[in-house]
Motif scaffolding. Structure first.
Motif, PDB file in Angstrom:
ATOM      1  N   GLY A  87       7.052   1.284   6.828  1.00 22.78           N
ATOM      2  CA  GLY A  87       7.038   2.068   5.609  1.00 22.78           C
ATOM      3  C   GLY A  87       8.412   2.516   5.157  1.00 22.78           C
ATOM      4  O   GLY A  87       9.348   2.624   5.947  1.00 22.78           O
ATOM      5  N   PHE A 124       0.855  -1.182   0.000  1.00 21.09           N
ATOM      6  CA  PHE A 124       0.000   0.000   0.000  1.00 21.09           C
ATOM      7  C   PHE A 124       0.894   1.235   0.000  1.00 21.09           C
ATOM      8  O   PHE A 124       2.093   1.133   0.278  1.00 21.09           O
ATOM      9  CB  PHE A 124      -0.896   0.013   1.246  1.00 21.09           C
ATOM     10  CG  PHE A 124      -1.961  -1.048   1.244  1.00 21.09           C
ATOM     11  CD1 PHE A 124      -1.652  -2.371   1.512  1.00 21.09           C
ATOM     12  CD2 PHE A 124      -3.279  -0.730   0.954  1.00 21.09           C
ATOM     13  CE1 PHE A 124      -2.629  -3.368   1.497  1.00 21.09           C
ATOM     14  CE2 PHE A 124      -4.263  -1.704   0.946  1.00 21.09           C
ATOM     15  CZ  PHE A 124      -3.935  -3.018   1.218  1.00 21.09           C
ATOM     16  N   ARG A 125       0.324   2.382  -0.300  1.00 23.51           N
ATOM     17  CA  ARG A 125       1.098   3.620  -0.255  1.00 23.51           C
ATOM     18  C   ARG A 125       0.219   4.754   0.246  1.00 23.51           C
ATOM     19  O   ARG A 125      -1.012   4.722   0.106  1.00 23.51           O
ATOM     20  CB  ARG A 125       1.698   3.954  -1.619  1.00 23.51           C
ATOM     21  CG  ARG A 125       0.678   4.297  -2.686  1.00 23.51           C
ATOM     22  CD  ARG A 125       1.355   4.452  -4.045  1.00 23.51           C
ATOM     23  NE  ARG A 125       0.435   4.831  -5.104  1.00 23.51           N
ATOM     24  CZ  ARG A 125       0.750   4.910  -6.389  1.00 23.51           C
ATOM     25  NH1 ARG A 125       2.004   4.633  -6.786  1.00 23.51           N
ATOM     26  NH2 ARG A 125      -0.163   5.272  -7.284  1.00 23.51           N
ATOM     27  N   GLN A 126       0.879   5.748   0.817  1.00 24.62           N
ATOM     28  CA  GLN A 126       0.169   6.908   1.312  1.00 24.62           C
ATOM     29  C   GLN A 126       0.976   8.165   0.994  1.00 24.62           C
ATOM     30  O   GLN A 126       2.111   8.309   1.463  1.00 24.62           O
ATOM     31  CB  GLN A 126      -0.096   6.807   2.811  1.00 24.62           C
ATOM     32  CG  GLN A 126      -1.006   7.906   3.342  1.00 24.62           C
ATOM     33  CD  GLN A 126      -1.523   7.615   4.729  1.00 24.62           C
ATOM     34  OE1 GLN A 126      -0.978   6.783   5.455  1.00 24.62           O
ATOM     35  NE2 GLN A 126      -2.597   8.288   5.118  1.00 24.62           N
ATOM     36  N   TYR A 133       5.592   3.871   1.197  1.00 24.16           N
ATOM     37  CA  TYR A 133       5.121   2.546   0.783  1.00 24.16           C
ATOM     38  C   TYR A 133       5.197   1.593   1.969  1.00 24.16           C
ATOM     39  O   TYR A 133       6.242   1.492   2.633  1.00 24.16           O
ATOM     40  CB  TYR A 133       5.952   2.025  -0.377  1.00 24.16           C
ATOM     41  CG  TYR A 133       5.590   2.673  -1.689  1.00 24.16           C
ATOM     42  CD1 TYR A 133       5.896   4.002  -1.945  1.00 24.16           C
ATOM     43  CD2 TYR A 133       4.907   1.959  -2.680  1.00 24.16           C
ATOM     44  CE1 TYR A 133       5.538   4.609  -3.139  1.00 24.16           C
ATOM     45  CE2 TYR A 133       4.553   2.550  -3.883  1.00 24.16           C
ATOM     46  CZ  TYR A 133       4.868   3.884  -4.099  1.00 24.16           C
ATOM     47  OH  TYR A 133       4.506   4.474  -5.290  1.00 24.16           O
ATOM     48  N   TYR A 134       4.094   0.878   2.189  1.00 29.52           N
ATOM     49  CA  TYR A 134       3.979  -0.068   3.290  1.00 29.52           C
ATOM     50  C   TYR A 134       3.716  -1.467   2.748  1.00 29.52           C
ATOM     51  O   TYR A 134       2.920  -1.628   1.831  1.00 29.52           O
ATOM     52  CB  TYR A 134       2.812   0.300   4.199  1.00 29.52           C
ATOM     53  CG  TYR A 134       2.893   1.660   4.839  1.00 29.52           C
ATOM     54  CD1 TYR A 134       2.379   2.782   4.197  1.00 29.52           C
ATOM     55  CD2 TYR A 134       3.467   1.827   6.093  1.00 29.52           C
ATOM     56  CE1 TYR A 134       2.433   4.035   4.785  1.00 29.52           C
ATOM     57  CE2 TYR A 134       3.522   3.084   6.694  1.00 29.52           C
ATOM     58  CZ  TYR A 134       3.010   4.177   6.027  1.00 29.52           C
ATOM     59  OH  TYR A 134       3.062   5.415   6.617  1.00 29.52           O
ATOM     60  N   GLU A 144      -5.357   9.497   1.485  1.00 29.10           N
ATOM     61  CA  GLU A 144      -5.596   8.251   2.198  1.00 29.10           C
ATOM     62  C   GLU A 144      -4.650   7.161   1.697  1.00 29.10           C
ATOM     63  O   GLU A 144      -4.156   7.216   0.570  1.00 29.10           O
ATOM     64  CB  GLU A 144      -7.048   7.809   2.005  1.00 29.10           C
ATOM     65  CG  GLU A 144      -8.069   8.742   2.642  1.00 29.10           C
ATOM     66  CD  GLU A 144      -9.469   8.193   2.559  1.00 29.10           C
ATOM     67  OE1 GLU A 144     -10.380   8.812   3.143  1.00 29.10           O
ATOM     68  OE2 GLU A 144      -9.666   7.153   1.913  1.00 29.10           O
ATOM     69  N   ARG A 145      -4.433   6.171   2.550  1.00 32.37           N
ATOM     70  CA  ARG A 145      -3.625   5.017   2.144  1.00 32.37           C
ATOM     71  C   ARG A 145      -4.356   4.279   1.031  1.00 32.37           C
ATOM     72  O   ARG A 145      -5.559   4.047   1.118  1.00 32.37           O
ATOM     73  CB  ARG A 145      -3.390   4.115   3.336  1.00 32.37           C
ATOM     74  CG  ARG A 145      -2.397   3.010   3.095  1.00 32.37           C
ATOM     75  CD  ARG A 145      -2.025   2.313   4.392  1.00 32.37           C
ATOM     76  NE  ARG A 145      -1.406   3.230   5.350  1.00 32.37           N
ATOM     77  CZ  ARG A 145      -0.838   2.826   6.484  1.00 32.37           C
ATOM     78  NH1 ARG A 145      -0.815   1.554   6.805  1.00 32.37           N
ATOM     79  NH2 ARG A 145      -0.310   3.719   7.300  1.00 32.37           N
TER      80      ARG A 145
END
Length: 126
Positions: free
Chosen positions: A119, A37-39, A94-95, A44-45
């Motif tokens: 992240g 995922f990214r934020q 980035y997570y 929002e993520r």
């Protein structure tokens, strides 16, 4: 306790490439599906990519399809995100996240993942 550690972020010019890594420890890695995922600041993520526990099936956000590739090496407890043709809009933290028993309809839902890394920053700028 499952722990995830991301690495590989950095500063890259538009059109460049980066490869992110997510090292998973603390449990049987092959049990877990993994997502990225990214934020971005003020946003929002959002879902980026997902790979099933067996590694046989992958899913991507429309915004990265054809540019990003997710893969895993179970012997190394590691999931990779190869990012090519990077754009300024890809700038974000980035997570990686892991979960067991994630159904297909939930792979894009952050709430479906039980474990998260801290992240890694990716900045795309000239």
């Amino acid at each position: 306790q499952v722990q995830l550690v991301e690495s590989g972020g950095g500063l890259v010019q538009p059109g460049g490439s980066l490869r992110l890594s997510c090292l998973v420890s603390g449990s049987t890695f092959s049990r877990y599906a993994v997502g990225w995922f990214r934020q971005a600041p003020g946003k929002e993520r959002e879902f980026v990519a997902h790979i099933r526990a067996t590694g046989g099936t992958t899913y991507y956000a429309d915004s990265v399809k054809g540019r990003f590739t997710i893969s895993r090496v179970n012997a190394k407890n590691t999931v990779y995100l190869q990012m090519n043709v990077l754009k300024p809009d890809d700038t974000a933290v980035y997570y990686c996240a892991a979960g067991a028993g994630i159904i297909v309809s939930s792979v894009r839902n952050a709430g479906a993942y039980a474990y998260w890394g801290q992240g890694t920053q990716v900045t795309v700028s000239s």
